[in-house]
Enzyme design. Sequence first.
Site, mmCIF file in Angstrom:
data_model
loop_
_atom_site.group_PDB
_atom_site.id
_atom_site.type_symbol
_atom_site.label_atom_id
_atom_site.label_comp_id
_atom_site.label_asym_id
_atom_site.label_seq_id
_atom_site.Cartn_x
_atom_site.Cartn_y
_atom_site.Cartn_z
ATOM 1 N N CYS A 275 22.688 -38.358 -16.837
ATOM 2 C CA CYS A 275 22.233 -39.533 -17.594
ATOM 3 C C CYS A 275 21.286 -39.197 -18.742
ATOM 4 C CB CYS A 275 21.545 -40.505 -16.640
ATOM 5 S SG CYS A 275 22.688 -41.198 -15.449
ATOM 6 N N ILE A 276 20.073 -38.712 -18.386
ATOM 7 C CA ILE A 276 19.012 -38.634 -19.395
ATOM 8 C C ILE A 276 19.382 -37.715 -20.578
ATOM 9 C CG2 ILE A 276 16.510 -38.259 -19.749
ATOM 10 C CD1 ILE A 276 17.145 -40.470 -17.723
#
Length: 440
Positions: A275-276
């Site tokens: 994600c990040i």
Amino acid sequence: MSIKETLIKKLQEKEARIAVLGLGYVGLPLAVVFGEAGLHVTGIDPDSHKVDKLNNGISYIPDVKTEAVAALVNSGNLTATTDFSILKEMDAVSICVPTPLRQTGDPDMSFIVSATDEMAKYMHKGVVVVLQSTTYPGTTREVLLPKLGTERGLTVGEDWFLAFSPERVDPGREDWTTLNTPKVMGGITEACGEVATIWYEGAIKTVYPVSSAEAAEMAKLLENTFRMINIGLVNELAIMCEHLGVDVWEVIDAAATKPFGFMKFTPGPGLGGHCIPIDPLYLSWKMKALKYNARFIDLASEINTNMPRYVVGRVLEAMNDRGKTLKGSKVLVLGVAYKPNIDDVRESPALDVIGLLQKKGAEVAYHDPYIPHIHHEYDGWKMDSVEDMMKAVKKSDAVIIVTDHKDYDYAAIVDAAKFVFDSRNALGKLAKDNPKVERL
Ligand SMILES: NC(=O)c1ccc[n+]([C@@H]2O[C@H](COP(=O)([O-])OP(=O)(O)OC[C@H]3O[C@@H](n4cnc5c(N)ncnc54)[C@H](O)[C@@H]3O)[C@@H](O)[C@H]2O)c1
């Protein structure tokens, strides 16, 4: 009754047939939550190993208990298949497929497109579709809506319903789960948002409707961009503190005593996970197409991407100070998962740290209690976790803590090692005034 009213009734009375497309870290917990709420769920995934395991009542995701899967399979509330044609019988479909980056750093939309194409083959009136994969703002309207509705003569909001709901699952976390983490929901039309909200409210504690799919898509990107930029900030702070000879961990702990207006983020060897490091780049890619440069994202990405190189540089300097070269030295990397206590190595900075150490001529080994093998997709190397971790610590010239798994006996590691570089502050007080240890 209208199509909408009929569908709402089916959802409320738990008579609706639910499909979850993509049974990974997001899809499987979601399928279980729907099943436990009394809905009939069919998981669809092209990966026959996952499908076989589920149908045998076995979980392959650490956050999902095998007992929970077995109970749902036995009660008939959960089945899995590789056969997409079952979609023609479904009333509600959640799409939870991967959204990685291409090697060029551009969004890889191929999984969303292939899942949508499969869905399109079996589209019918009276179905609600919710996209959960993290993606750039506009995807639900620009990619799913034409394929599933417009091109098939189906009117969205009347004949069928389409929404986006961002996924917030945090693997390894026990306090906030798929069940109790509030879920944002944004429909393509008001009716779409209403139907999708009613469906999810039947299983998830809090659903927070927003006015459009784009607002929901953008909310997810705000959450992850916020984290990425703040991590970039503390990573740069770590570099600045090293120049100043100040302990960055002490500085952050001190700032975190402020009861308002500050949120604690910690530096590390780089970003990891699905994600990040990825999601904000979906946003910046979309903005570039609109001739706007997302400067905060670019800057944080540059700092974060450089952290593995910074860590290896610090190890190189530290070894030099100890009269050693990295070339020819034995280096043990402890922890390769992208965060502690999980078995996920996707985008892990450990892969870059290992690759860079190898390029400097170090003889690299790794240990991770959760990850027995790793391979670097682009560089092509493969490695097995060392069997006897303490033996490897003793014979290594340097140990680098890349992931601070709770399983490690850090006092014993420091005791046995010749030199430890701690990129996560796993050692805490053990590092203080210890000539064998250096911290980020
Ligand atoms: N893992 C997380 O912590 C997390 C958190 C928030 C959001 N997300 C987002 O959720 C989405 C899914 O992530 P994940 O971690 O569950 O991925 P994953 O790789 O664990 O699972 C995805 C699954 O989709 C399957 N799949 C691939 N193509 C498919 C198709 N055409 N039809 C049906 N299934 C297909 C794969 O076989 C796999 O089992 C991504 O967009 C991700 O960014 C993930």
